[in-house]
Design a protein around this motif. Structure first.
Motif, short mmCIF file in Angstrom:
data_model
loop_
_atom_site.label_atom_id
_atom_site.label_comp_id
_atom_site.label_asym_id
_atom_site.label_seq_id
_atom_site.Cartn_x
_atom_site.Cartn_y
_atom_site.Cartn_z
N ALA A 64 0.83 -1.20 0.00
CA ALA A 64 0.00 0.00 0.00
C ALA A 64 0.87 1.26 0.00
O ALA A 64 0.56 2.24 -0.69
CB ALA A 64 -0.93 0.00 1.19
N ALA A 65 1.95 1.23 0.76
CA ALA A 65 2.85 2.39 0.81
C ALA A 65 3.59 2.57 -0.50
O ALA A 65 3.84 3.70 -0.93
CB ALA A 65 3.84 2.21 1.96
N ALA A 66 3.93 1.49 -1.15
CA ALA A 66 4.66 1.55 -2.41
C ALA A 66 3.78 2.06 -3.55
O ALA A 66 4.24 2.71 -4.47
CB ALA A 66 5.23 0.19 -2.77
N SER A 67 2.48 1.77 -3.47
CA SER A 67 1.57 2.20 -4.54
C SER A 67 1.18 3.66 -4.41
O SER A 67 0.68 4.26 -5.34
CB SER A 67 0.32 1.33 -4.54
OG SER A 67 -0.44 1.55 -3.36
N ASN A 68 1.43 4.26 -3.26
CA ASN A 68 1.08 5.68 -3.07
C ASN A 68 2.18 6.58 -3.48
O ASN A 68 3.13 6.70 -3.81
CB ASN A 68 0.74 5.99 -1.61
CG ASN A 68 -0.60 5.38 -1.23
OD1 ASN A 68 -1.40 5.14 -2.11
ND2 ASN A 68 -0.80 5.13 0.03
#
Length: 68
Positions: A64-68
């Motif tokens: 989730a952090a990488a996709s933001n």
């Protein structure tokens, strides 16, 4: 319980399952302390399941952090 099965669940479902397993681990420790525990292997299995769930939750958070 295997990691594939856990990856298909939502983070909320995983957190609920984690709470249930932690309660079970507490009850197992209590039974062991009072000498009522019959299946000692269950303690180890619960610990491993908790670790698996935490790992999958951390992986989902990283995704989730990488996709933001």
């Amino acid at each position: 319980m295997d990691a594939k099965e856990l990856r298909g669940k939502t983070p909320d479902q995983l957190r609920d399952q984690l709470v249930q397993l932690k309660k079970e681990a507490f009850n197992l420790r209590f039974q062991q302390a009072t000498g009522q525990l019959e299946n000692t292997a269950r303690m180890r299995a619960v610990k491993k399941d908790v670790a698996r769930i935490k790992t999958v939750l951390n992986q989902k958070a990283a995704e989730a952090a990488a996709s933001n």
